[in-house]
Scaffold this motif. Structure first.
Motif, PDB file in Angstrom:
ATOM      1  N   PHE A  70      47.080  64.183  27.240  1.00  0.00           N
ATOM      2  CA  PHE A  70      46.522  63.729  28.510  1.00  0.00           C
ATOM      3  C   PHE A  70      45.002  63.833  28.488  1.00  0.00           C
ATOM      4  O   PHE A  70      44.441  64.859  28.103  1.00  0.00           O
ATOM      5  N   TRP A  71      44.358  62.755  28.959  1.00  0.00           N
ATOM      6  CA  TRP A  71      42.909  62.693  28.968  1.00  0.00           C
ATOM      7  C   TRP A  71      42.419  62.530  30.402  1.00  0.00           C
ATOM      8  O   TRP A  71      42.774  63.302  31.267  1.00  0.00           O
ATOM      9  N   ASP A  72      41.623  61.514  30.681  1.00  0.00           N
ATOM     10  CA  ASP A  72      41.042  61.425  32.021  1.00  0.00           C
ATOM     11  C   ASP A  72      41.868  60.585  32.987  1.00  0.00           C
ATOM     12  O   ASP A  72      41.705  60.703  34.195  1.00  0.00           O
ATOM     13  N   GLN A  73      42.747  59.751  32.481  1.00  0.00           N
ATOM     14  CA  GLN A  73      43.537  58.876  33.335  1.00  0.00           C
ATOM     15  C   GLN A  73      45.016  59.282  33.312  1.00  0.00           C
ATOM     16  O   GLN A  73      45.514  59.772  32.297  1.00  0.00           O
ATOM     17  N   PRO A  74      45.736  59.060  34.420  1.00  0.00           N
ATOM     18  CA  PRO A  74      47.179  59.330  34.418  1.00  0.00           C
ATOM     19  C   PRO A  74      47.891  58.476  33.369  1.00  0.00           C
ATOM     20  O   PRO A  74      47.456  57.363  33.058  1.00  0.00           O
ATOM     21  N   VAL A  75      48.959  59.000  32.831  1.00  0.00           N
ATOM     22  CA  VAL A  75      49.731  58.308  31.797  1.00  0.00           C
ATOM     23  C   VAL A  75      51.122  57.995  32.324  1.00  0.00           C
ATOM     24  O   VAL A  75      51.803  58.880  32.856  1.00  0.00           O
ATOM     25  N   CYS A  76      51.532  56.738  32.199  1.00  0.00           N
ATOM     26  CA  CYS A  76      52.907  56.373  32.552  1.00  0.00           C
ATOM     27  C   CYS A  76      53.836  56.874  31.448  1.00  0.00           C
ATOM     28  O   CYS A  76      53.575  56.656  30.260  1.00  0.00           O
ATOM     29  N   LEU A  77      54.898  57.545  31.834  1.00  0.00           N
ATOM     30  CA  LEU A  77      55.822  58.109  30.847  1.00  0.00           C
ATOM     31  C   LEU A  77      56.836  57.068  30.428  1.00  0.00           C
ATOM     32  O   LEU A  77      58.005  57.082  30.806  1.00  0.00           O
ATOM     33  N   THR A  78      56.364  56.145  29.589  1.00  0.00           N
ATOM     34  CA  THR A  78      57.188  55.098  29.017  1.00  0.00           C
ATOM     35  C   THR A  78      56.923  55.045  27.522  1.00  0.00           C
ATOM     36  O   THR A  78      55.938  55.613  27.034  1.00  0.00           O
ATOM     37  N   GLY A  79      57.783  54.359  26.792  1.00  0.00           N
ATOM     38  CA  GLY A  79      57.561  54.176  25.367  1.00  0.00           C
ATOM     39  C   GLY A  79      57.364  55.475  24.616  1.00  0.00           C
ATOM     40  O   GLY A  79      58.077  56.454  24.816  1.00  0.00           O
ATOM     41  N   SER A  80      56.339  55.487  23.750  1.00  0.00           N
ATOM     42  CA  SER A  80      56.115  56.677  22.919  1.00  0.00           C
ATOM     43  C   SER A  80      55.699  57.880  23.755  1.00  0.00           C
ATOM     44  O   SER A  80      56.015  59.020  23.398  1.00  0.00           O
ATOM     45  N   PHE A  82      56.867  58.697  26.701  1.00  0.00           N
ATOM     46  CA  PHE A  82      58.114  59.285  27.190  1.00  0.00           C
ATOM     47  C   PHE A  82      58.836  60.042  26.087  1.00  0.00           C
ATOM     48  O   PHE A  82      59.335  61.156  26.301  1.00  0.00           O
ATOM     49  N   GLU A  83      58.907  59.449  24.894  1.00  0.00           N
ATOM     50  CA  GLU A  83      59.623  60.090  23.785  1.00  0.00           C
ATOM     51  C   GLU A  83      58.966  61.417  23.407  1.00  0.00           C
ATOM     52  O   GLU A  83      59.656  62.388  23.070  1.00  0.00           O
ATOM     53  N   ARG A  84      57.654  61.476  23.467  1.00  0.00           N
ATOM     54  CA  ARG A  84      56.963  62.723  23.149  1.00  0.00           C
ATOM     55  C   ARG A  84      57.298  63.807  24.170  1.00  0.00           C
ATOM     56  O   ARG A  84      57.621  64.944  23.809  1.00  0.00           O
ATOM     57  N   ILE A  85      57.210  63.455  25.431  1.00  0.00           N
ATOM     58  CA  ILE A  85      57.513  64.429  26.490  1.00  0.00           C
ATOM     59  C   ILE A  85      58.973  64.855  26.413  1.00  0.00           C
ATOM     60  O   ILE A  85      59.300  66.046  26.548  1.00  0.00           O
ATOM     61  N   ARG A  86      59.856  63.898  26.193  1.00  0.00           N
ATOM     62  CA  ARG A  86      61.283  64.227  26.117  1.00  0.00           C
ATOM     63  C   ARG A  86      61.551  65.210  24.983  1.00  0.00           C
ATOM     64  O   ARG A  86      62.313  66.175  25.152  1.00  0.00           O
ATOM     65  N   PHE A  87      60.903  64.993  23.846  1.00  0.00           N
ATOM     66  CA  PHE A  87      61.112  65.902  22.718  1.00  0.00           C
ATOM     67  C   PHE A  87      60.644  67.314  23.079  1.00  0.00           C
ATOM     68  O   PHE A  87      61.354  68.297  22.818  1.00  0.00           O
ATOM     69  N   LEU A  88      59.465  67.432  23.676  1.00  0.00           N
ATOM     70  CA  LEU A  88      58.945  68.750  24.037  1.00  0.00           C
ATOM     71  C   LEU A  88      59.878  69.477  24.996  1.00  0.00           C
ATOM     72  O   LEU A  88      60.151  70.670  24.842  1.00  0.00           O
ATOM     73  N   VAL A  89      60.381  68.735  25.977  1.00  0.00           N
ATOM     74  CA  VAL A  89      61.259  69.346  26.981  1.00  0.00           C
ATOM     75  C   VAL A  89      62.601  69.735  26.357  1.00  0.00           C
ATOM     76  O   VAL A  89      63.107  70.847  26.581  1.00  0.00           O
ATOM     77  N   GLU A  90      63.173  68.835  25.574  1.00  0.00           N
ATOM     78  CA  GLU A  90      64.483  69.118  24.981  1.00  0.00           C
ATOM     79  C   GLU A  90      64.429  70.282  23.995  1.00  0.00           C
ATOM     80  O   GLU A  90      65.361  71.076  23.914  1.00  0.00           O
ATOM     81  N   ARG A  91      63.336  70.390  23.265  1.00  0.00           N
ATOM     82  CA  ARG A  91      63.216  71.476  22.286  1.00  0.00           C
ATOM     83  C   ARG A  91      62.529  72.707  22.871  1.00  0.00           C
ATOM     84  O   ARG A  91      62.306  73.680  22.157  1.00  0.00           O
ATOM     85  N   ASP A  92      62.179  72.651  24.156  1.00  0.00           N
ATOM     86  CA  ASP A  92      61.552  73.771  24.861  1.00  0.00           C
ATOM     87  C   ASP A  92      60.293  74.238  24.138  1.00  0.00           C
ATOM     88  O   ASP A  92      60.090  75.436  23.894  1.00  0.00           O
TER      89      ASP A  92
END
Length: 253
Positions: A70-80, A82-92
C-alpha cells in the motif's frame, strides 16, 4: 514477542513517525494476523506472492519488506492484489513495510549499508527529496579505480553494474541514493563528487554525466535496496532474540 510489540519495535527503531510528512507509503504494519505471538520474522525487498510463499513455507509468522502493498492511494482488492491479501490471511502471515525509513536510517538503511560495503569515510547525508536527505556521501579511504568500484558494488551478484565512466578515475568521493534515483546525479555533480551510485539508470543522464564529467554506477534497484532489510533482520534478532531469515528474490532490475 507479540505482534503488537513487534509493531512497536519497528516503529520506534525506524522512527516511522519522523517521515510521515514526506513518505506517502503506508509504513508499519500493513496486514495483521489472527495469532498474537511472533517467533520467526522473514525479511525481503518486495511484497509479492513469491515472497509470501517463501516466508510462510519457512515458518515465519511475520514478513518485513521495503516495498509494501500500500502506497498513497487506496487499492481495489481485485486481481493480483486480492490474491496477495488472500494468501496472507489464509496463511496467517503478518506484513510490515518501511520505504523511506529504511532508505535514510543511519545504521540499517540501504544507503548506509552501501556506504559501509564500499568502506566510505566521513559519511554524511546526501540526496535531497521533499526536504529530507535520504542518501549519503563520503570518501574512499584510498582512491579506487572506477572498474574496481563497479566490481565491489556487484560483488557476488550475476548481473553487471552498468557504468557511465565520465568522471575522475580513480574515484575519491561517492554519493549514494538507492533504488530509482538517476536524476540525483545532478546533486552529486553540484557537490563536486567524483561518482554517483544508484539502482536504476535513465536515458537523459548520459549526456549530463558526460558534460559534467561525473561517473554514474547503476547497480540495480533490487540490489541496492537489499542492504537495509538484511541489516534490519540482524538487528532485530540481536535486540529481541527472534529468529529471522533473509529471502533473496532478485528481479534483475
Amino acid at each position: 514477542m507479540t505482534l503488537k510489540e513487534l509493531d512497536r519495535w519497528f516503529s520506534d527503531f525506524l522512527d516511522l513517525a519522523s517521515v510521515a510528512a514526506i513518505d506517502r507509503s503506508r509504513n508499519g504494519l500493513q496486514v495483521a494476523r489472527r495469532g498474537a505471538e511472533v517467533r520467526r520474522v522473514a525479511f525481503a525487498v518486495d511484497a509479492s506472492l513469491e515472497t509470501f510463499r517463501r516466508a510462510a513455507d519457512g515458518g515465519a509468522e511475520a514478513l518485513f519488506v521495503h516495498h509494501g502493498l500500500f502506497w498513497d492511494q487506496p487499492v481495489c482488492l481485485t486481481g493480483s492484489a486480492f490474491e496477495r491479501i488472500r494468501f496472507l490471511v489464509e496463511r496467517d502471515l503478518a506484513l510490515f513495510a518501511a520505504h523511506f525509513p529504511l532508505d535514510i536510517h543511519p545504521e540499517v538503511g540501504n544507503n548506509a549499508g552501501i556506504a559501509r560495503h564500499l568502506g566510505l569515510l566521513d559519511v554524511e547525508p546526501f540526496g535531497l527529496h521533499r526536504g529530507v536527505k535520504i542518501g549519503c556521501k563520503g570518501r574512499l579511504p584510498v582512491p579506487l579505480a572506477l572498474a574496481k568500484l563497479a566490481d565491489l558494488l556487484g560483488e557476488g551478484q550475476p548481473d553487471p553494474v552498468h557504468t557511465l565512466p565520465f568522471g575522475p578515475d580513480p574515484v575519491r568521493t561517492v554519493g549514494i541514493v538507492s533504488g530509482g534515483a538517476p536524476l540525483d546525479v545532478e546533486q552529486a555533480a553540484a557537490e563536486g563528487l567524483d561518482a554517483f551510485v544508484t539502482g536504476e539508470s535513465a536515458h537523459q543522464v548520459y549526456h549530463f554525466c558526460l558534460e559534467e564529467r561525473i561517473s554514474a554506477l547503476f547497480a540495480g534497484h533490487y540490489r541496492t535496496e537489499s542492504y537495509g532489510p538484511k541489516a534490519l533482520a540482524a538487528r532485530l534478532a540481536a535486540d529481541t532474540g527472534l529468529e529471522t531469515t533473509w529471502l533473496d528474490i532478485p528481479t534483475g532490475m
